[in-house]
Design a protein around this motif. Structure first.
Motif, short mmCIF file in Angstrom:
data_model
loop_
_atom_site.label_atom_id
_atom_site.label_comp_id
_atom_site.label_asym_id
_atom_site.label_seq_id
_atom_site.Cartn_x
_atom_site.Cartn_y
_atom_site.Cartn_z
N ARG A 1 7.77 0.49 11.42
CA ARG A 1 7.52 0.66 9.99
C ARG A 1 7.59 2.16 9.72
O ARG A 1 7.25 2.97 10.61
N HIS A 2 7.96 2.51 8.49
CA HIS A 2 8.03 3.93 8.13
C HIS A 2 6.73 4.66 8.53
O HIS A 2 6.77 5.71 9.16
N GLY A 3 5.61 4.08 8.15
CA GLY A 3 4.31 4.72 8.41
C GLY A 3 4.02 4.90 9.89
O GLY A 3 3.35 5.86 10.29
N GLY B 1 5.00 15.42 8.90
CA GLY B 1 5.22 14.35 9.88
C GLY B 1 6.53 13.60 9.68
O GLY B 1 6.94 12.81 10.53
N HIS B 2 7.19 13.84 8.53
CA HIS B 2 8.36 13.03 8.20
C HIS B 2 9.64 13.49 8.87
O HIS B 2 10.54 12.69 9.08
N THR B 3 9.76 14.78 9.20
CA THR B 3 11.00 15.25 9.84
C THR B 3 11.13 14.58 11.21
O THR B 3 12.19 14.05 11.56
N ILE C 1 -1.00 5.51 6.37
CA ILE C 1 -0.61 6.81 6.90
C ILE C 1 -0.38 7.82 5.77
O ILE C 1 -0.68 9.00 5.89
N GLU C 2 0.14 7.34 4.62
CA GLU C 2 0.44 8.29 3.54
C GLU C 2 -0.87 8.83 2.94
O GLU C 2 -0.90 9.95 2.43
N VAL C 3 -1.94 8.05 3.03
CA VAL C 3 -3.25 8.52 2.55
C VAL C 3 -3.81 9.55 3.53
O VAL C 3 -4.27 10.63 3.14
N ALA D 1 6.32 5.43 12.25
CA ALA D 1 7.15 6.56 12.69
C ALA D 1 6.53 7.88 12.21
O ALA D 1 6.50 8.87 12.94
N VAL D 2 5.99 7.87 10.99
CA VAL D 2 5.37 9.09 10.45
C VAL D 2 4.08 9.42 11.22
O VAL D 2 3.77 10.60 11.43
N SER D 3 3.37 8.40 11.68
CA SER D 3 2.16 8.64 12.46
C SER D 3 2.50 9.42 13.74
O SER D 3 1.86 10.42 14.06
N VAL E 1 0.37 4.10 -2.96
CA VAL E 1 -0.16 5.45 -2.77
C VAL E 1 0.93 6.51 -2.73
O VAL E 1 0.65 7.69 -2.69
N ASP E 2 2.20 6.08 -2.75
CA ASP E 2 3.25 7.07 -2.57
C ASP E 2 4.47 6.80 -3.46
O ASP E 2 4.70 7.48 -4.47
N ALA E 3 5.24 5.75 -3.12
CA ALA E 3 6.56 5.58 -3.74
C ALA E 3 6.54 5.40 -5.26
O ALA E 3 7.46 5.83 -5.96
N LEU F 1 0.84 -1.20 0.00
CA LEU F 1 0.00 0.00 0.00
C LEU F 1 0.88 1.25 0.00
O LEU F 1 0.58 2.23 -0.69
N GLN F 2 1.97 1.19 0.75
CA GLN F 2 2.92 2.33 0.79
C GLN F 2 3.36 2.70 -0.63
O GLN F 2 3.32 3.85 -1.03
N ALA F 3 3.76 1.70 -1.40
CA ALA F 3 4.25 1.97 -2.75
C ALA F 3 3.11 2.37 -3.69
O ALA F 3 3.29 3.19 -4.59
#
Ligand SMILES: NC(=O)c1ccc[n+]([C@@H]2O[C@H](COP(=O)([O-])OP(=O)(O)OC[C@H]3O[C@@H](n4cnc5c(N)ncnc54)[C@H](O)[C@@H]3O)[C@@H](O)[C@H]2O)c1
Ligand SMILES: [Zn+2]
Length: 362
Positions: free
Chosen positions: A265-267, A248-250, A185-187, A269-271, A137-139, A133-135
């Protein structure tokens, strides 16, 4: 149901097709996007048995000359060593300037394959078939490609747009729930930064999304991709607008770095990062408490974490953020929300305010 949208970049424009049962149609869908019939499928060791055969067969049925290569699964393989193996394979299989690389997998495969395609013979065509899903909606959208260096993530890379992005939601059925939640999270991020109706759609359909109901997923993914496509069309090389995607990424990147990229997971940490950025925005009087709670409630319902782990300290997170800033030679740029659906870029926030917001998220 299939939805098609376009990333408008002049000569480099390309379609994104979102739907179900697309892997069996890759050959047919690719025909009008390739110059020659020679293709290399790159996938990873974990998914190759599950997904490569269908793609391979469908390409052969459409008359393609297909070769395959797998990289071992995992972020550590977004490496110079795997990049080099792929170049060896492209040369060994005699792919030429008119050939196409197909990146079939998560963001690791997309970034690695995209970068391999960006430099082989000064750039060949590639197609993204994202399976996480990460890829999806985003990557896979936007043409950022990269590999990691031992000194840092994504340090070696290029902008290279794919010719086509094919998103088959059926592939999500084998993805662990934790990765579905993390990709979501990216959505949610996209909703907060520029699309309140998308945020609301996730609020209203969370159960259907987590149950992987086709039509809801297709609608949500298409909508997230349409947002990303608009941002990329306006700012392909990330001069300014595209930075809003870092909401949220910094904070999230700092947490990923200090936990050595193997705890969250990346998401996830971003949450935590989005919760922290929103807290900071409330403290600065830019974002309302009700909006802060609205974001917090949705993240919580999606079972995404909101606070930093107790074995770390606010100072450790803060130092990692500023270290990142020093490496990049720039100012600490923060993306802060003003309401659900709008953010601003700020590079004038006081260090003390940043530390205070982090402390409130412990
Ligand atoms: N280029 C960009 O704009 C961009 C944007 C965001 C993230 N990224 C990059 O994306 C990467 C993260 O991507 P990711 O989260 O997809 O991780 P990933 O590619 O490592 O995939 C996660 C795991 O899921 C497995 N997997 C993939 N598809 C599956 C499926 N359908 N079923 C079961 N398992 C499956 C993989 O084998 C892997 O073990 C990072 O390297 C990040 O830097 C790039
Ligand atoms: Zn992200």
């Amino acid at each position: 149901m299939t939805k098609t949208l376009r990333v408008e970049l002049g000569e480099d424009s390309y379609p994104i097709i979102v739907g179900g049962a697309l892997l069996d149609r890759v050959g047919e869908l690719l025909t009008s996007h390739t110059q020659s019939k020679k293709v290399l499928i790159l996938s990873d060791s974990l998914i190759k048995a599950q997904y490569t055969p269908a793609v391979h067969q469908s390409l052969e049925n459409a008359g393609f000359d297909v070769c395959t290569i797998e990289a071992p699964a995992g972020e550590t393989n977004k490496s110079l060593a795997q990049f080099s193996r792929i170049q060896d394979s492209l040369i060994a299989h005699q792919l030429d300037r008119s050939s196409t690389l197909i990146a079939l997998g998560g963001g690791v495969i997309g970034d690695l394959g995209g970068f391999a395609a960006a430099v082989y013979m000064r750039g060949i065509s590639y197609v993204q078939i994202p399976t996480t899903l990460q890829a999806q909606v985003d990557a896979s959208v936007g043409g950022k490609t990269a590999i990691n260096h031992p000194k840092g993530k994504n340090l070696i890379g290029a902008f290279h747009q794919p010719k086509l992005v094919l998103i088959d939601v059926d592939t999500l059925k084998t993805l662990p729930q934790r990765d579905i939640r993390s990709g979501l999270i990216e959505v949610i991020k996209m909703g907060v930064i520029r699309d309140e109706p998308l945020f609301e759609m996730v609020e209203e359909n969370l159960a259907a999304i987590l149950n992987l109901e086709d039509t809801t997923l297709i609608e949500m993914i298409a909508s997230a991709c349409a947002n990303k496509a608009e941002i990329v069309a306006e700012d392909e090389k990330e001069s300014r607008l595209r930075m809003v995607l870092n909401y949220g990424h910094t904070f999230g990147h700092a947490l990923e770095a200090v936990t050595h990229y193997n705890r969250y997971r990346h998401g996830e940490a971003v949450s935590i990062g989005m919760n922290c950025a929103a807290r900071l925005a409330v403290n600065l009087g830019m974002f309302s408490e009700p909006d802060f709670h609205r974001q917090r409630t949705l993240l919580n319902r999606a079972k995404l974490p909101l606070i930093f782990p107790p074995d770390l300290t606010p100072e450790v997170i803060c130092d990692a953020m500023y270290l990142d800033k020093k490496v990049l030679g720039g100012k600490l740029r923060l993306i802060l929300p003003t309401r659900i659906g709008e953010v601003v870029i700020r590079n004038d926030v006081d260090d003390q305010d940043v530390l205070e917001a982090i402390s409130q998220c412990f």
